[in-house]
Design a protein around this motif. Structure first.
Motif, PDB file in Angstrom:
ATOM      1  N   PRO A 159     -59.980  28.349   1.678  1.00 46.89           N
ATOM      2  CA  PRO A 159     -60.405  27.221   2.136  1.00 46.89           C
ATOM      3  C   PRO A 159     -61.656  26.707   2.624  1.00 46.89           C
ATOM      4  O   PRO A 159     -62.512  27.723   2.683  1.00 46.89           O
ATOM      5  CB  PRO A 159     -59.081  27.058   3.012  1.00 46.89           C
ATOM      6  CG  PRO A 159     -59.390  28.684   3.450  1.00 46.89           C
ATOM      7  CD  PRO A 159     -59.474  29.096   2.175  1.00 46.89           C
ATOM      8  N   VAL A 160     -62.151  25.808   3.269  1.00 50.28           N
ATOM      9  CA  VAL A 160     -63.228  25.567   3.057  1.00 50.28           C
ATOM     10  C   VAL A 160     -63.575  25.444   4.902  1.00 50.28           C
ATOM     11  O   VAL A 160     -62.057  25.405   4.918  1.00 50.28           O
ATOM     12  CB  VAL A 160     -63.828  23.863   2.639  1.00 50.28           C
ATOM     13  CG1 VAL A 160     -64.345  24.636   1.286  1.00 50.28           C
ATOM     14  CG2 VAL A 160     -62.510  23.459   2.816  1.00 50.28           C
ATOM     15  N   PRO A 161     -64.342  25.688   5.175  1.00 54.44           N
ATOM     16  CA  PRO A 161     -63.567  25.093   6.930  1.00 54.44           C
ATOM     17  C   PRO A 161     -63.349  24.036   7.360  1.00 54.44           C
ATOM     18  O   PRO A 161     -63.272  23.140   7.185  1.00 54.44           O
ATOM     19  CB  PRO A 161     -65.478  25.214   7.592  1.00 54.44           C
ATOM     20  CG  PRO A 161     -66.002  26.233   6.383  1.00 54.44           C
ATOM     21  CD  PRO A 161     -65.661  25.517   5.212  1.00 54.44           C
ATOM     22  N   GLY A 162     -62.251  24.040   7.612  1.00 58.61           N
ATOM     23  CA  GLY A 162     -61.210  23.121   8.763  1.00 58.61           C
ATOM     24  C   GLY A 162     -59.929  22.961   8.666  1.00 58.61           C
ATOM     25  O   GLY A 162     -59.198  24.290   9.390  1.00 58.61           O
ATOM     26  N   MET A 163     -59.098  22.220   9.385  1.00 58.47           N
ATOM     27  CA  MET A 163     -57.601  22.098   9.006  1.00 58.47           C
ATOM     28  C   MET A 163     -57.464  22.872   8.329  1.00 58.47           C
ATOM     29  O   MET A 163     -57.727  22.789   7.645  1.00 58.47           O
ATOM     30  CB  MET A 163     -57.160  21.052   9.312  1.00 58.47           C
ATOM     31  CG  MET A 163     -57.348  20.139  11.256  1.00 58.47           C
ATOM     32  SD  MET A 163     -56.698  21.138  12.067  1.00 58.47           S
ATOM     33  CE  MET A 163     -54.804  20.992  12.084  1.00 58.47           C
ATOM     34  N   VAL A 164     -55.801  23.801   7.946  1.00 63.75           N
ATOM     35  CA  VAL A 164     -55.008  24.251   7.424  1.00 63.75           C
ATOM     36  C   VAL A 164     -53.646  23.842   7.086  1.00 63.75           C
ATOM     37  O   VAL A 164     -53.260  23.884   8.730  1.00 63.75           O
ATOM     38  CB  VAL A 164     -55.726  25.589   6.756  1.00 63.75           C
ATOM     39  CG1 VAL A 164     -56.795  25.843   5.832  1.00 63.75           C
ATOM     40  CG2 VAL A 164     -55.227  26.781   8.037  1.00 63.75           C
ATOM     41  N   SER A 165     -53.097  24.068   6.638  1.00 62.30           N
ATOM     42  CA  SER A 165     -51.299  24.648   7.508  1.00 62.30           C
ATOM     43  C   SER A 165     -50.531  24.356   6.254  1.00 62.30           C
ATOM     44  O   SER A 165     -50.912  24.519   4.716  1.00 62.30           O
ATOM     45  CB  SER A 165     -50.901  22.537   7.054  1.00 62.30           C
ATOM     46  OG  SER A 165     -50.573  22.214   6.737  1.00 62.30           O
ATOM     47  N   GLY A 166     -49.651  24.814   5.917  1.00 61.61           N
ATOM     48  CA  GLY A 166     -48.172  25.472   4.840  1.00 61.61           C
ATOM     49  C   GLY A 166     -48.863  26.627   3.795  1.00 61.61           C
ATOM     50  O   GLY A 166     -49.672  27.725   5.309  1.00 61.61           O
TER      51      GLY A 166
ATOM     52  N   ASP B 132     -52.799  18.448   5.162  1.00 61.30           N
ATOM     53  CA  ASP B 132     -53.510  19.894   6.362  1.00 61.30           C
ATOM     54  C   ASP B 132     -52.990  19.918   7.700  1.00 61.30           C
ATOM     55  O   ASP B 132     -53.721  20.731   8.337  1.00 61.30           O
ATOM     56  CB  ASP B 132     -55.105  19.494   5.807  1.00 61.30           C
ATOM     57  CG  ASP B 132     -55.159  20.692   4.412  1.00 61.30           C
ATOM     58  OD1 ASP B 132     -54.191  21.586   3.845  1.00 61.30           O
ATOM     59  OD2 ASP B 132     -56.135  20.064   3.376  1.00 61.30           O
ATOM     60  N   HIS B 133     -53.428  18.298   7.980  1.00 59.04           N
ATOM     61  CA  HIS B 133     -53.141  18.176   9.278  1.00 59.04           C
ATOM     62  C   HIS B 133     -51.865  17.891   9.640  1.00 59.04           C
ATOM     63  O   HIS B 133     -50.960  16.937  11.011  1.00 59.04           O
ATOM     64  CB  HIS B 133     -53.549  16.964   9.885  1.00 59.04           C
ATOM     65  CG  HIS B 133     -55.575  17.380   9.600  1.00 59.04           C
ATOM     66  ND1 HIS B 133     -56.462  17.586   8.971  1.00 59.04           N
ATOM     67  CD2 HIS B 133     -56.234  17.345  10.983  1.00 59.04           C
ATOM     68  CE1 HIS B 133     -57.058  17.464   9.177  1.00 59.04           C
ATOM     69  NE2 HIS B 133     -57.625  17.543  10.450  1.00 59.04           N
ATOM     70  N   GLY B 134     -50.419  18.149   8.929  1.00 59.15           N
ATOM     71  CA  GLY B 134     -49.355  18.494   9.471  1.00 59.15           C
ATOM     72  C   GLY B 134     -48.085  16.799   9.319  1.00 59.15           C
ATOM     73  O   GLY B 134     -47.119  16.689   9.851  1.00 59.15           O
ATOM     74  N   ALA B 135     -48.586  16.564   8.104  1.00 62.44           N
ATOM     75  CA  ALA B 135     -48.002  14.893   8.034  1.00 62.44           C
ATOM     76  C   ALA B 135     -47.120  15.802   7.131  1.00 62.44           C
ATOM     77  O   ALA B 135     -47.375  15.998   6.424  1.00 62.44           O
ATOM     78  CB  ALA B 135     -48.235  13.765   7.598  1.00 62.44           C
ATOM     79  N   LYS B 136     -45.239  15.158   7.098  1.00 59.78           N
ATOM     80  CA  LYS B 136     -45.148  15.797   5.747  1.00 59.78           C
ATOM     81  C   LYS B 136     -44.323  14.754   5.246  1.00 59.78           C
ATOM     82  O   LYS B 136     -43.636  14.701   4.236  1.00 59.78           O
ATOM     83  CB  LYS B 136     -43.313  15.801   6.682  1.00 59.78           C
ATOM     84  CG  LYS B 136     -43.256  17.358   7.220  1.00 59.78           C
ATOM     85  CD  LYS B 136     -44.021  18.281   6.087  1.00 59.78           C
ATOM     86  CE  LYS B 136     -44.442  19.976   6.741  1.00 59.78           C
ATOM     87  NZ  LYS B 136     -45.317  20.570   6.333  1.00 59.78           N
ATOM     88  N   ILE B 137     -44.518  13.046   5.821  1.00 60.59           N
ATOM     89  CA  ILE B 137     -44.201  11.929   4.534  1.00 60.59           C
ATOM     90  C   ILE B 137     -45.908  11.200   4.668  1.00 60.59           C
ATOM     91  O   ILE B 137     -46.754  10.957   6.133  1.00 60.59           O
ATOM     92  CB  ILE B 137     -43.470  11.123   5.754  1.00 60.59           C
ATOM     93  CG1 ILE B 137     -42.206  11.860   6.090  1.00 60.59           C
ATOM     94  CG2 ILE B 137     -43.261   9.406   5.327  1.00 60.59           C
ATOM     95  CD1 ILE B 137     -41.121  11.797   4.374  1.00 60.59           C
TER      96      ILE B 137
END
Length: 603
Positions: free
Chosen positions: A524-531, A249-254
């Motif tokens: 989602p719950v409050p916080g970071m999301v991605s994708g 959710d914070h952008g890591a791809k690996i």
């Protein structure tokens, strides 16, 4: 938390282990991903966390239903980040094994397991570069002519990272500590710093060592603690699952997890599938037990064994059908206190391979995670028996060949996945909360499956096996038509044949309904999301859910609507601006009573 122990790598305490280790020393150092000093294993009673277990409900199961199921063992369920995985906290004195056994038998629970412990196991001008035989062996310098991993973030799930190390500082980004639940990611054991340097120590900076992906970013995620009783570094299934979800959710791809036994955990497999659904890949170490492991192979993680300078499997490397790839297991790398040391073990063959994955992603950012994995496997140097084998998997990783294959990779995947509803059967009579199972397949990989009822999307599942719990009270009695849609990472969509069932729920009458429905946003719950984010809502009413209508709004714009107890929407955050976004759910019952709720997330 279920704790996992780092692979017992050959790791040093305060000084570098001499390059030539005797066989006797190696035998004493074989447990985690790194080969290190031997120590007594914790007693059997300490192999899992007390007072909690891990549970995955079927997608779409109403919150109230999950709460009721957890209460049968006296427990309380709480979500793991933005995923569907839950930790169930148990009352004092409760038996974790009995709770797992009972919940595993519930048809609306996909799995339940103990929170087990696992243990840790172009040319550069860096001073130690000449000692880093592993770089030349995997053809990393040739790959560097094209890419050094810029633009890719590698999450290191470990004991933390030395935040002041000069060879790591330029590449560090914010991480999190899931053992202490704070932002202190300092290295508690030394293992994480060595793993991080193997993957992404700064390259060509005239200092120290060269990482395989020296321009990639390092996201330190502390999942482990130092056990002073056994002088070992341990993590838990729950801290690792939390860490993988947070990283995705914070952008890591690996992501790299150099701890033994993680590929046997249903919870960690689920978290790895969550990262895959965001376009990422998870790499784990095979272990240093020197024996065959019978863990069932999984496509959710890339499991790496360790090879020596002659491309032979190290005698201490664990092997088995679960091994995906192999890589050098003897590296010079960064160590706690701004130093450098030689480390050995599958704890280092794993981040080395993870870093090659980062090179491939950086060379062709349009590739899906599944495509990157296929490239790593197809370009590996085949060792041992022809094809995939139990010692080397598909072979020893080859950075140069993988990067070239990424550059030449065909444009887009245009093949749609297939899906079929395997239960309930057509014509079945159903009531209450109904288990629904879906079989889905794709030429590359299925990332999610969405279940619709009478045209309304009621739930989305991102982890195989794709299963749902549909609240049939959300539709009127009579015929209801179910269709499942499978999606791959390229956005291709395949629909199942429709299955029509007969809904037969008991009905109740309310004289005059003035009570508004209760609506909640489950994810989602409050916080970071991605994708791609699964937005899931849940509504209930005193007059039953069959008469409820629901709407989902994002930043005031209507995104989905439907009838019934649950509603689902797949939100592609790649198409929205960075910043804070508001998700609102609105529910109205048949009498016109209305209620709403909202959450704010950051992208």
């Amino acid at each position: 938390m279920n704790s996992t122990k780092p692979q017992k790598d050959h790791f040093p305490a305060r000084r570098a282990i001499p390059r030539k280790l005797t066989l006797a020393l190696l035998v004493g150092l074989l447990g985690c991903g790194a080969v290190g000093s031997a120590s007594a294993a914790p007693a059997a009673a300490e192999q899992w966390a007390k007072g909690r277990i891990l549970v995955m409900p079927r997608a779409g199961l109403p919150e109230q239903a999950l709460a009721a199921i957890a209460s049968t063992v006296g427990g309380h369920a709480r979500k793991v980040g933005q995923s569907d995985l839950h930790i169930v906290d148990l009352p004092a004195g409760a038996s974790e094994t009995a709770a797992v056994q009972r919940l595993s038998q519930n048809p609306h629970i996909q799995f339940a397991e103990l929170d087990r412990k696992v243990s840790a196991k172009f040319t550069a001008n860096d001073p130690y570069f000449g000692s880093e035989w592993h770089l030349a062996k995997v053809n990393a310098p040739s790959a560097w002519d094209t890419t050094q991993g810029a633009g890719v973030t590698i999450a290191i799930l470990d004991s933390g990272v030395d935040g002041s190390h000069p060879d790591l500082v330029p590449n560090l980004v914010a991480g999190y500590n899931f053992y202490d639940n704070n932002t202190n990611t300092a290295d508690a054991c030394g293992h994480g710093t060595a793993v991080a340097g193997t993957a992404a120590a700064v390259t060509n900076n005239g200092a120290g060592v060269a990482g395989v992906a020296g321009q990639a970013k390092i996201m330190p995620i502390r999942v482990a603690y130092f056990d002073t009783t056994y002088n070992e570094c341990y993590a838990y299934y729950s801290t690792i699952s939390n860490g993988l979800t947070w990283a995705a959710d914070h952008g890591a791809k690996i992501a790299n997890v150099s701890y033994g036994g993680v590929s046997a955990s249903s919870s960690i497999i689920s978290a790895a599938q969550y990262m895959q659904s965001k376009g990422g890949l998870v790499f784990v170490s095979a272990g240093n037990n020197g024996t065959q492991d019978t863990t069932t192979p999984t496509s959710s993680m890339i499991v790496v064994s360790a090879t020596d300078p002659n491309d032979n499997l190290y005698s201490w490397s664990t092997y088995g059908s679960f091994v995906t790839l192999s890589a050098p297991g003897d590296v010079w790398t960064t160590s706690n206190g701004s130093g450098y040391q030689e480390w050995m073990g599958t704890s280092f063959s794993s981040p080395l391979t993870a870093a090659v994955g980062a090179l491939v992603m950086a060379a062709n950012p349009n590739l899906t995670g599944a495509s990157v994995q296929n490239i790593l496997q197809s370009t590996a140097v085949d060792l041992g028996a022809a094809g995939k084998d139990i010692y080397y998997g598909y072979g020893r990783v080859n950075a140069a060949a993988a990067v070239q294959a990424a550059l030449a990779s065909p444009v887009a995947d245009t093949t749609a996945p297939t899906a079929s509803i395997t239960s309930p059967g057509a014509g079945s009579s159903v009531s209450g909360v109904v288990p629904v199972s879906v079989s889905a397949a794709d030429n590359v990989g299925v990332t999610s499956v969405q279940l619709t009822v009478n045209g309304t999307a009621v739930a989305t599942s991102t982890s195989a096996p794709f299963s749902f719990s549909w609240d049939s009270t959300g539709v009127a009695n009579g015929s209801a038509t179910l269709v499942a849609y499978a999606y791959d990472a390229a956005g291709n969509k395949g629909a199942s044949s429709s299955v029509t069932v007969n809904v037969a729920n008991a009905t109740t009458m309310v004289a005059k309904d003035t009570t508004p429905p209760v609506v909640s946003i489950v994810n989602p719950v409050p916080g970071m999301v991605s994708g791609t984010v699964s937005v899931n809502t849940n509504a209930s009413d005193n007059n039953g859910t069959a008469g409820i209508s629901q709407w989902i709004y994002i930043d005031g714009a209507l995104k989905a609507q439907g009838t019934g107890a649950t509603l689902s929407y797949s939100w592609n955050t790649r198409k929205v601006t960075s910043g804070t976004h508001t998700i609102q759910a609105v529910a109205k019952d048949a009498a016109g009573n209305q209620s709403s709720t909202s959450v704010q997330v950051t992208h």
